[in-house]
Design an enzyme around this catalytic site. Structure first.
Site, PDB file in Angstrom:
ATOM      1  N   CYS A 142       0.506  21.873  -9.780  1.00  0.00           N
ATOM      2  CA  CYS A 142       0.528  23.335  -9.935  1.00  0.00           C
ATOM      3  C   CYS A 142       1.812  23.750 -10.668  1.00  0.00           C
ATOM      4  CB  CYS A 142       0.393  23.999  -8.562  1.00  0.00           C
ATOM      5  SG  CYS A 142       0.220  25.789  -8.629  1.00  0.00           S
ATOM      6  N   ASP A 195     -11.177  26.079 -11.527  1.00  0.00           N
ATOM      7  CA  ASP A 195      -9.863  26.686 -11.298  1.00  0.00           C
ATOM      8  C   ASP A 195      -9.859  28.088 -11.907  1.00  0.00           C
ATOM      9  OD1 ASP A 195      -7.157  27.436 -11.294  1.00  0.00           O
ATOM     10  OD2 ASP A 195      -6.492  25.359 -11.571  1.00  0.00           O
ATOM     11  N   HIS A 204      -8.609  24.877  -8.106  1.00  0.00           N
ATOM     12  CA  HIS A 204      -7.176  24.641  -8.185  1.00  0.00           C
ATOM     13  C   HIS A 204      -6.735  23.868  -6.933  1.00  0.00           C
ATOM     14  CE1 HIS A 204      -3.209  25.464  -9.834  1.00  0.00           C
ATOM     15  NE2 HIS A 204      -2.795  25.738  -8.603  1.00  0.00           N
TER      16      HIS A 204
END
Length: 285
Positions: free
Chosen positions: A165, A222, A253
């Site tokens: 991330c 995502d 995600h």
């Protein structure tokens, strides 16, 4: 998860006046609880040297987590870059997974100067993360490499970086920053976005400087990172790039985060297998 512990990290004032976290928090960050104990992977420390270390930097020491085989020599180095939740138990566990495979893995607490995200809500975390300059992150990663080299047990010519991330974006940026990087693996890190004085460039802006092969692992579901943005980065990297992208069509995600509801076991395991093959193919093994 009843046995999760949270410890408020100690702080010190550096010689440049920063209030710096001097130790890592235990357990998981408040913002990610409750932890999904049924899918959480836990890697032991048997046969490892694993624990908190202090990384010297130009503005004073910052905490990090390091794991490596006991008595190891000439170990390849993997920098593990955190999500926005700091160096909590999942990131530490990833370091131990690498160590079990013969690597030295180091995860720097990149938010040490800006605030303690361990006991923060998402609303409180965002301004802390926004206050972290990219230049500081690059410098701290350089300091981690220097620390590993000085230990005498690591071969820093075999250097890789992986991140998740927030750390996925950093992975691309560091591959552009440090020509010594041999391989990168970016897990769902954004590649385009708004710029700020502290974050003046995104991966797409430094594509021409990325010489090391980077493997991008992304989720097709995502909501925050459109596949179209990956296509933009591919075009910016150019036809001769050695970097590659893998998109898992149904993965959201944070599909590697085994402690969160977003975890997708099949995609996470396949991504990890591809990561290890990528390291080996690019001489980081």
């Amino acid at each position: 998860m009843d046995d999760v512990k949270l410890v408020t990290p100690q702080t010190d004032v550096s010689r440049r006046g920063f209030v710096v976290m001097s130790s890592l928090a235990a357990g998981f960050a408040l913002a990610v609880q409750p932890v999904q104990a049924q899918t959480q992977i836990s890697t032991d420390t048997n046969g490892l040297e694993a624990g908190e270390v202090s990384i010297p930097t130009g503005s004073g020491p910052i905490p990090a987590y390091r794991a490596q085989p006991q008595g190891g020599k000439n170990l390849p180095l993997v920098l593990v870059v955190q999500e926005i939740f700091g160096v909590h138990e999942h990131i530490k566990d990833v370091c131990r997974r690498f160590a079990k495979l013969g690597y030295c893995a180091i995860a720097v607490e990149h938010f040490a100067r800006q605030g303690n995200v361990a006991n923060a809500t998402m609303e409180q975390i965002r301004p802390i993360v926004a206050a972290v300059p990219d230049a500081q992150v690059m410098s701290d990663l350089d300091a981690a490499v220097a620390f590993a080299k000085a230990s005498g047990s690591v071969d820093t010519s075999k250097l890789a970086i992986t991140g998740f991330c927030w750390g996925g974006r950093v992975t691309w940026l560091y591959a552009a920053h440090n020509p010594g990087v041999k391989a990168g693996i970016a897990w769902y890190g954004r590649v385009v976005g708004d710029k700020t004085p502290l974050q003046p460039a995104h991966p797409i802006d430094v594509a021409d400087k990325i010489k090391a092969p980077v493997l991008g692992l992304y989720g097709g579901a995502d909501q925050g990172i459109p596949v179209a943005s990956l296509d933009q980065l591919k075009a910016a990297l150019g036809a001769g790039t050695k970097s590659e992208f893998v998109v898992y069509p149904d993965a959201p995600h944070a599909f590697h985060a085994d402690y969160r509801p977003s975890y997708r076991e099949a995609a996470a395991k396949d991504g990890w297998t591809k990561l290890l093959a990528w390291l080996k193919a690019n001489g980081v093994a």
